[in-house]
Design an enzyme around this catalytic site. Structure first.
Site, mmCIF file in Angstrom:
data_model
loop_
_atom_site.group_PDB
_atom_site.id
_atom_site.type_symbol
_atom_site.label_atom_id
_atom_site.label_comp_id
_atom_site.label_asym_id
_atom_site.label_seq_id
_atom_site.Cartn_x
_atom_site.Cartn_y
_atom_site.Cartn_z
ATOM 1 N N HIS A 42 -7.990 -6.647 6.467
ATOM 2 C CA HIS A 42 -7.777 -5.651 7.537
ATOM 3 C C HIS A 42 -8.058 -6.255 8.911
ATOM 4 O O HIS A 42 -9.160 -6.683 9.213
ATOM 5 C CB HIS A 42 -8.571 -4.361 7.362
ATOM 6 C CG HIS A 42 -7.896 -3.225 8.074
ATOM 7 N ND1 HIS A 42 -6.985 -2.375 7.465
ATOM 8 C CD2 HIS A 42 -7.948 -2.837 9.362
ATOM 9 C CE1 HIS A 42 -6.526 -1.508 8.362
ATOM 10 N NE2 HIS A 42 -7.092 -1.757 9.527
ATOM 11 N N GLU A 77 -2.451 -1.566 -3.410
ATOM 12 C CA GLU A 77 -3.612 -0.880 -2.832
ATOM 13 C C GLU A 77 -3.348 0.609 -2.752
ATOM 14 O O GLU A 77 -2.190 1.040 -2.586
ATOM 15 C CB GLU A 77 -3.858 -1.371 -1.400
ATOM 16 C CG GLU A 77 -4.130 -2.822 -1.256
ATOM 17 C CD GLU A 77 -4.340 -3.191 0.200
ATOM 18 O OE1 GLU A 77 -3.713 -2.585 1.075
ATOM 19 O OE2 GLU A 77 -5.165 -4.094 0.435
ATOM 20 N N HIS A 120 0.871 -1.174 0.000
ATOM 21 C CA HIS A 120 0.000 0.000 0.000
ATOM 22 C C HIS A 120 0.911 1.227 0.000
ATOM 23 O O HIS A 120 1.199 1.776 1.046
ATOM 24 C CB HIS A 120 -0.888 -0.021 1.246
ATOM 25 C CG HIS A 120 -1.988 0.987 1.201
ATOM 26 N ND1 HIS A 120 -3.212 0.775 1.795
ATOM 27 C CD2 HIS A 120 -2.046 2.225 0.655
ATOM 28 C CE1 HIS A 120 -3.980 1.835 1.598
ATOM 29 N NE2 HIS A 120 -3.310 2.725 0.911
HETATM 30 C C1 DXP Z 1 -6.489 -1.556 2.814
HETATM 31 C C2 DXP Z 1 -6.052 -2.206 4.057
HETATM 32 O O1 DXP Z 1 -6.837 -2.561 4.889
HETATM 33 C C3 DXP Z 1 -4.628 -2.345 4.365
HETATM 34 O O2 DXP Z 1 -3.767 -2.373 3.276
HETATM 35 C C4 DXP Z 1 -4.239 -1.194 5.194
HETATM 36 O O3 DXP Z 1 -4.379 -0.073 4.390
HETATM 37 C C5 DXP Z 1 -2.883 -1.351 5.684
HETATM 38 O O4 DXP Z 1 -2.299 -0.080 5.676
HETATM 39 P P1 DXP Z 1 -1.186 0.232 6.776
HETATM 40 O O5 DXP Z 1 -0.206 -0.923 6.717
HETATM 41 O O6 DXP Z 1 -0.634 1.547 6.354
HETATM 42 O O7 DXP Z 1 -1.923 0.247 8.100
HETATM 43 N N1 LIG Z 2 -6.160 -5.214 2.547
HETATM 44 C C1 LIG Z 2 -5.758 -5.547 3.884
HETATM 45 C C2 LIG Z 2 -4.282 -5.664 3.946
HETATM 46 O O1 LIG Z 2 -3.609 -5.626 2.926
HETATM 47 C C3 LIG Z 2 -3.618 -5.852 5.244
HETATM 48 O O2 LIG Z 2 -4.331 -5.294 6.308
HETATM 49 P P1 LIG Z 2 -3.729 -5.610 7.775
HETATM 50 O O3 LIG Z 2 -3.657 -7.113 7.902
HETATM 51 O O4 LIG Z 2 -2.366 -4.987 7.832
HETATM 52 O O5 LIG Z 2 -4.723 -5.005 8.737
#
Ligand code: DXP
Ligand SMILES: NCC(=O)COP(=O)(O)O
Length: 237
Positions: free
Chosen positions: A190, A70, A43
């Site tokens: 998430h 993402e 992300h």
């Molecule tokens: C979209 C999602 O739920 C995850 O990719 C989240 O955005 C993680 O981002 P961080 O690692 O910056 O918390």
């Molecule tokens: N789309 C969710 C992700 O990539 C990871 O979320 P998290 O496990 O770090 O909360």
């Protein structure tokens, strides 16, 4: 089969903490795949708090499973994703300064914007997924946007799991059914963890992919990365 896509944002967080190249994000991604991960998720946020733009370029030639990028589809994100051409782009409605993703898209309010973005990505051969809550009307509207998949935002499930898992999972089971009927592929992510993943998979066996980062990397501090990935894969059987 439900694919495990490991989100390596937090590997980059640790690397950035000292400004060097340890841990090496690209090497960890390759090791995650060697240990059984069926995808790598990143992300690249605008502030580069963890994954940097350079990481995206470094990872592209090395990820041999599925690459999932993402982010909020601003021009920066769209230019990067169209250049890199990952297997999947997951659209997230995050403003730049948010601590972490904390909501899904309003696919009714933003339908014309999302339709345009999705058409642009599909023209490049990139599979699209919309990060979304469990509101039935919004999921149906996600299909109207032309998206290939939705990703169910599972923080509410994780937050309520310990209190009452059958109640916590109900909205997600309903949402999955609506997504299936609308012809949408189904991802989830998430706050998924070794505590709550197996039950989610039992209740929604048709999940195409889960993307997991924070909890998995935390678990790896105790169990090691290879064992941890194997434990998550076990819970998806
Ligand atoms: C979209 C999602 O739920 C995850 O990719 C989240 O955005 C993680 O981002 P961080 O690692 O910056 O918390
Ligand atoms: N789309 C969710 C992700 O990539 C990871 O979320 P998290 O496990 O770090 O909360």
């Amino acid at each position: 089969m439900t694919r495990l896509s490991v989100n390596i944002n937090k590997i980059a967080t640790l690397r950035n903490a000292r400004g060097g190249n340890n841990p090496n994000v690209a090497h960890v991604a390759q090791d995650c795949e060697r240990f059984g991960a069926q995808g790598i998720t990143i992300h690249p946020r605008p502030d580069e708090r963890h994954i940097t733009r350079q990481d995206v370029y470094d990872l592209k030639p090395l990820v041999s499973t599925e690459f999932n990028i993402e982010g909020y589809p601003d021009q920066r994100f769209m230019d990067l994703v169209k250049e890199i051409k990952p297997e999947q782009a997951t659209l997230v409605p995050d403003p730049p300064n948010v601590l972490t993703s904390n909501a899904g898209w309003d696919t009714i309010k933003h339908q014309s914007f999302l339709k345009e973005i999705i058409a642009e990505l599909k023209k490049e051969g990139i599979r699209t997924s919309i990060f979304i809550g469990t509101d039935i009307a919004l999921i149906e509207a996600a299909a109207d946007c032309g998206s290939d998949r939705v990703e169910l935002y599972t923080e509410p499930y994780a937050a309520n799991y310990a209190k009452n898992k059958s109640e916590a999972v109900k909205p997600f089971v309903n949402a999955a059914e609506v997504a299936r009927k609308a012809g949408l592929g189904l991802n989830a992510g998430h706050d998924l963890s070794l505590e709550n993943l197996q039950y989610l998979k039992e209740q929604i066996p048709e999940l195409d992919e889960v993307s997991i980062g924070h909890a998995l990397i935390c678990d790896a501090l105790y169990y090691g990365l290879e064992n941890t990935i194997q434990l998550y894969l076990r819970d998806l059987q």
